[in-house]
Motif scaffolding. Structure first.
Motif, PDB file in Angstrom:
ATOM      1  N   TRP A 102       0.815  -1.204   0.000  1.00  0.00           N
ATOM      2  CA  TRP A 102       0.000   0.000   0.000  1.00  0.00           C
ATOM      3  C   TRP A 102       0.858   1.267   0.000  1.00  0.00           C
ATOM      4  O   TRP A 102       0.352   2.364  -0.118  1.00  0.00           O
ATOM      5  CB  TRP A 102      -0.868   0.013   1.266  1.00  0.00           C
ATOM      6  CG  TRP A 102      -0.048  -0.230   2.490  1.00  0.00           C
ATOM      7  CD1 TRP A 102       0.273  -1.433   3.028  1.00  0.00           C
ATOM      8  CD2 TRP A 102       0.621   0.746   3.280  1.00  0.00           C
ATOM      9  NE1 TRP A 102       1.082  -1.284   4.113  1.00  0.00           N
ATOM     10  CE2 TRP A 102       1.314   0.046   4.303  1.00  0.00           C
ATOM     11  CE3 TRP A 102       0.698   2.131   3.246  1.00  0.00           C
ATOM     12  CZ2 TRP A 102       2.069   0.698   5.259  1.00  0.00           C
ATOM     13  CZ3 TRP A 102       1.445   2.779   4.203  1.00  0.00           C
ATOM     14  CH2 TRP A 102       2.120   2.058   5.196  1.00  0.00           C
ATOM     15  N   MET A 103       2.185   1.112   0.151  1.00  0.00           N
ATOM     16  CA  MET A 103       3.042   2.294   0.280  1.00  0.00           C
ATOM     17  C   MET A 103       3.119   3.065  -1.031  1.00  0.00           C
ATOM     18  O   MET A 103       2.932   2.511  -2.095  1.00  0.00           O
ATOM     19  CB  MET A 103       4.462   1.873   0.644  1.00  0.00           C
ATOM     20  CG  MET A 103       4.610   1.278   1.994  1.00  0.00           C
ATOM     21  SD  MET A 103       6.333   0.800   2.195  1.00  0.00           S
ATOM     22  CE  MET A 103       6.154  -0.517   3.343  1.00  0.00           C
ATOM     23  N   PRO A 104       3.463   4.357  -0.941  1.00  0.00           N
ATOM     24  CA  PRO A 104       3.682   5.136  -2.162  1.00  0.00           C
ATOM     25  C   PRO A 104       4.849   4.554  -2.975  1.00  0.00           C
ATOM     26  O   PRO A 104       5.746   3.922  -2.401  1.00  0.00           O
ATOM     27  CB  PRO A 104       4.029   6.528  -1.655  1.00  0.00           C
ATOM     28  CG  PRO A 104       3.689   6.551  -0.222  1.00  0.00           C
ATOM     29  CD  PRO A 104       3.646   5.158   0.272  1.00  0.00           C
ATOM     30  N   THR A 131       8.464   5.376  -1.783  1.00  0.00           N
ATOM     31  CA  THR A 131       8.882   4.675  -0.565  1.00  0.00           C
ATOM     32  C   THR A 131       9.141   3.204  -0.858  1.00  0.00           C
ATOM     33  O   THR A 131      10.098   2.614  -0.352  1.00  0.00           O
ATOM     34  CB  THR A 131       7.791   4.808   0.512  1.00  0.00           C
ATOM     35  OG1 THR A 131       7.431   6.183   0.615  1.00  0.00           O
ATOM     36  CG2 THR A 131       8.279   4.324   1.860  1.00  0.00           C
ATOM     37  N   TRP A 164      12.451   2.942  -2.632  1.00  0.00           N
ATOM     38  CA  TRP A 164      13.572   3.159  -1.718  1.00  0.00           C
ATOM     39  C   TRP A 164      13.799   1.927  -0.845  1.00  0.00           C
ATOM     40  O   TRP A 164      14.930   1.450  -0.709  1.00  0.00           O
ATOM     41  CB  TRP A 164      13.308   4.393  -0.848  1.00  0.00           C
ATOM     42  CG  TRP A 164      14.340   4.546   0.231  1.00  0.00           C
ATOM     43  CD1 TRP A 164      15.646   4.912   0.050  1.00  0.00           C
ATOM     44  CD2 TRP A 164      14.183   4.266   1.620  1.00  0.00           C
ATOM     45  NE1 TRP A 164      16.303   4.891   1.260  1.00  0.00           N
ATOM     46  CE2 TRP A 164      15.427   4.496   2.246  1.00  0.00           C
ATOM     47  CE3 TRP A 164      13.111   3.849   2.396  1.00  0.00           C
ATOM     48  CZ2 TRP A 164      15.625   4.335   3.599  1.00  0.00           C
ATOM     49  CZ3 TRP A 164      13.307   3.689   3.755  1.00  0.00           C
ATOM     50  CH2 TRP A 164      14.551   3.931   4.341  1.00  0.00           C
ATOM     51  N   LEU A 165      12.726   1.389  -0.266  1.00  0.00           N
ATOM     52  CA  LEU A 165      12.881   0.219   0.594  1.00  0.00           C
ATOM     53  C   LEU A 165      13.426  -0.971  -0.184  1.00  0.00           C
ATOM     54  O   LEU A 165      14.287  -1.707   0.286  1.00  0.00           O
ATOM     55  CB  LEU A 165      11.523  -0.164   1.205  1.00  0.00           C
ATOM     56  CG  LEU A 165      11.207   0.391   2.591  1.00  0.00           C
ATOM     57  CD1 LEU A 165       9.811  -0.017   3.021  1.00  0.00           C
ATOM     58  CD2 LEU A 165      12.218  -0.067   3.617  1.00  0.00           C
ATOM     59  N   ALA A 212      17.043  -0.268  -0.715  1.00  0.00           N
ATOM     60  CA  ALA A 212      17.835  -0.138   0.518  1.00  0.00           C
ATOM     61  C   ALA A 212      18.058  -1.486   1.193  1.00  0.00           C
ATOM     62  O   ALA A 212      19.125  -1.741   1.740  1.00  0.00           O
ATOM     63  CB  ALA A 212      17.148   0.827   1.474  1.00  0.00           C
ATOM     64  N   LEU A 213      17.047  -2.356   1.162  1.00  0.00           N
ATOM     65  CA  LEU A 213      17.180  -3.647   1.832  1.00  0.00           C
ATOM     66  C   LEU A 213      17.986  -4.590   0.947  1.00  0.00           C
ATOM     67  O   LEU A 213      17.533  -4.984  -0.125  1.00  0.00           O
ATOM     68  CB  LEU A 213      15.794  -4.247   2.102  1.00  0.00           C
ATOM     69  CG  LEU A 213      14.917  -3.486   3.091  1.00  0.00           C
ATOM     70  CD1 LEU A 213      13.533  -4.101   3.161  1.00  0.00           C
ATOM     71  CD2 LEU A 213      15.556  -3.442   4.470  1.00  0.00           C
ATOM     72  N   GLN A 214      19.187  -4.937   1.381  1.00  0.00           N
ATOM     73  CA  GLN A 214      20.060  -5.743   0.540  1.00  0.00           C
ATOM     74  C   GLN A 214      20.253  -7.154   1.078  1.00  0.00           C
ATOM     75  O   GLN A 214      20.469  -8.087   0.305  1.00  0.00           O
ATOM     76  CB  GLN A 214      21.409  -5.054   0.384  1.00  0.00           C
ATOM     77  CG  GLN A 214      21.268  -3.690  -0.284  1.00  0.00           C
ATOM     78  CD  GLN A 214      22.580  -3.144  -0.768  1.00  0.00           C
ATOM     79  OE1 GLN A 214      23.608  -3.361  -0.134  1.00  0.00           O
ATOM     80  NE2 GLN A 214      22.551  -2.431  -1.871  1.00  0.00           N
ATOM     81  N   LYS A 270      13.538 -11.556  12.682  1.00  0.00           N
ATOM     82  CA  LYS A 270      13.191 -12.422  13.816  1.00  0.00           C
ATOM     83  C   LYS A 270      12.200 -11.690  14.702  1.00  0.00           C
ATOM     84  O   LYS A 270      12.272 -10.466  14.838  1.00  0.00           O
ATOM     85  CB  LYS A 270      14.441 -12.759  14.643  1.00  0.00           C
ATOM     86  CG  LYS A 270      15.466 -13.600  13.900  1.00  0.00           C
ATOM     87  CD  LYS A 270      16.682 -13.828  14.776  1.00  0.00           C
ATOM     88  CE  LYS A 270      17.717 -14.665  14.050  1.00  0.00           C
ATOM     89  NZ  LYS A 270      18.961 -14.786  14.846  1.00  0.00           N
ATOM     90  N   ASN A 271      11.319 -12.444  15.345  1.00  0.00           N
ATOM     91  CA  ASN A 271      10.368 -11.886  16.312  1.00  0.00           C
ATOM     92  C   ASN A 271       9.559 -10.727  15.735  1.00  0.00           C
ATOM     93  O   ASN A 271       9.312  -9.730  16.423  1.00  0.00           O
ATOM     94  CB  ASN A 271      11.089 -11.406  17.584  1.00  0.00           C
ATOM     95  CG  ASN A 271      11.864 -12.521  18.237  1.00  0.00           C
ATOM     96  OD1 ASN A 271      11.387 -13.645  18.286  1.00  0.00           O
ATOM     97  ND2 ASN A 271      13.068 -12.221  18.705  1.00  0.00           N
ATOM     98  N   VAL A 296       3.466  -2.947  12.078  1.00  0.00           N
ATOM     99  CA  VAL A 296       4.355  -4.074  11.814  1.00  0.00           C
ATOM    100  C   VAL A 296       5.668  -3.766  12.485  1.00  0.00           C
ATOM    101  O   VAL A 296       6.237  -2.690  12.284  1.00  0.00           O
ATOM    102  CB  VAL A 296       4.576  -4.284  10.296  1.00  0.00           C
ATOM    103  CG1 VAL A 296       5.497  -5.452  10.064  1.00  0.00           C
ATOM    104  CG2 VAL A 296       3.255  -4.500   9.580  1.00  0.00           C
ATOM    105  N   ARG A 297       6.152  -4.688  13.316  1.00  0.00           N
ATOM    106  CA  ARG A 297       7.436  -4.455  14.002  1.00  0.00           C
ATOM    107  C   ARG A 297       8.360  -5.613  13.703  1.00  0.00           C
ATOM    108  O   ARG A 297       7.934  -6.761  13.721  1.00  0.00           O
ATOM    109  CB  ARG A 297       7.260  -4.341  15.506  1.00  0.00           C
ATOM    110  CG  ARG A 297       6.316  -3.236  15.916  1.00  0.00           C
ATOM    111  CD  ARG A 297       6.339  -3.062  17.406  1.00  0.00           C
ATOM    112  NE  ARG A 297       7.526  -2.324  17.796  1.00  0.00           N
ATOM    113  CZ  ARG A 297       7.808  -2.004  19.060  1.00  0.00           C
ATOM    114  NH1 ARG A 297       6.997  -2.348  19.998  1.00  0.00           N
ATOM    115  NH2 ARG A 297       8.894  -1.352  19.354  1.00  0.00           N
TER     116      ARG A 297
END
Lengths: 88, 264
Positions: B223-225, B228, B231-232, B235-237, B242-243, B263-264
């Motif tokens: 649902w993000m623009p 964003t 970028w995510l 950025a996430l490589q 966990k948890n 979401v955590r």
């Protein structure tokens, strides 16, 4: 993790990321960035629909490493455009 | 009245009911006081519409609107259904296997395809269960998606869902579990119809991922623009999750945001 293509990648990142509605926040307990050990860091985007990344880092390292990191950062447009606050 | 081979009509679909029986105890009322239906292979939507026309409170209005706008389709096998319409003790008893359930994306609600669902409800209470199987998800529509961007269907493996139905209290309480490409998600939920007709969701769950790369396809269709998401995704490589915890709480309406999504 690579915040921007021109930035050094952050490696060994340990922390917790929270998406809450349209905000993103991250609390990092350890990481490395351009050979600089990061003791603590936080990143925050208050509104993902109008994204501004607020990033703060704390590090303990030798002065030479900090200067090298600073030189690296000052060569990057992404750092230059923001206020950089440092204390030792 | 007992009749066989009755065709229930609905826009775009017809259901052939093998046998239908209607009974009434009072001569001055045209409304049947009980109805039973049996079918071996029928379209689902005409049956749902028939039930909700006889029992208007069986499903919340928002759910009925979604059934129609999402063009929900399915075959109902081994249907054995009974409706008691003696107010105030209206009740529904149904045993059925729903096969090839499919629905289209509507605004921010994604579409999907499920092979088989079992329904067992007695006097308004019972269960809906989905044995372990794959779920194909068709991406939700996004206002900021460029016309040239084509979203790909995603799949969840080993998805199972077990829920308890309570029609008198209009609640659906259950657990959903799935794993896909090293990522594991367990979600407990309560869905309840409120007075305004909008379903209310309260869901908590845990998740983990052996590789953060396995969740990238979901981020890029979320649902993000667009900015964003991009970028995510860049950025996430690498990394692990966990948890992880997820909380979804609030009103569910087509095209409206949930009250809380964390979401955590």
């Amino acid at each position: 993790m690579k915040f921007l293509p021109t930035w050094p990648a952050a490696t060994g990142v340990q922390g917790r990321v929270t998406f809450d509605q349209t905000s993103l926040s991250a609390e990092v307990s350890s990481a490395r960035m351009a050979n600089l050990p990061i003791n603590k860091a936080s990143a925050r985007i208050d509104d993902l629909f109008n994204p501004w990344l607020n990033l703060s880092l704390t590090s303990e390292s030798s002065l030479a490493t900090l200067v090298n990191f600073s030189n690296w950062g000052c060569s990057v447009g992404g750092f230059r455009s923001h206020a950089v606050k440092a204390s030792a | 009245l007992s009749a066989s081979d009755v065709v229930l009509g609905h826009t775009g679909a017809e259901a052939v009911i093998d046998e239908i029986r209607l009974g009434t105890y009072t001569a001055d009322q045209l409304k049947p006081q009980w109805v039973t239906m049996e079918a071996a292979n029928a379209e689902m939507l005409p049956i749902v519409n028939t039930v909700t026309s006889l029992l208007p409170d069986a499903l919340p209005p928002a759910s009925l609107a979604w059934l129609s706008s999402a063009a929900v389709s399915a075959r109902v096998a081994d249907l054995d259904m009974g409706l008691s319409l003696e107010s105030p003790t209206d009740s529904l008893t149904v045993s059925a296997r729903v096969e090839n359930l499919a629905w289209s994306p509507v605004q921010r609600i994604p579409g999907g395809k499920i092979r088989s669902v079992h329904v067992d409800v007695i006097n308004g209470e019972g269960s809906i269960s989905m044995p372990s199987q794959s779920l194909e998800i068709l991406p939700a529509q996004s206002n900021d998606r460029a016309p040239t961007q084509v979203s790909k269907a995603l799949a969840l493996d080993d998805l199972s869902w077990n829920a308890q139905v309570n029609l008198p209290s209009k609640t659906l309480t259950g657990t959903l579990a799935t794993q896909h490409d090293g990522a594991v998600l367990t979600l407990r939920h309560t869905l309840q119809a409120r007075a305004d007709g909008a379903p209310h969701i309260d869901a908590q769950g845990e998740f983990s991922a052996a590789s953060i790369l396995s969740i990238k396809p979901w981020l890029t269709q979320s649902w993000m623009p667009v900015a964003t998401r991009t970028w995510l995704s860049n950025a996430l490589q690498a990394g692990q999750i966990k948890n992880g915890k997820v909380l979804v709480f609030g009103r569910m309406l087509c095209g409206q945001n949930l009250t809380t999504l964390m979401v955590r």
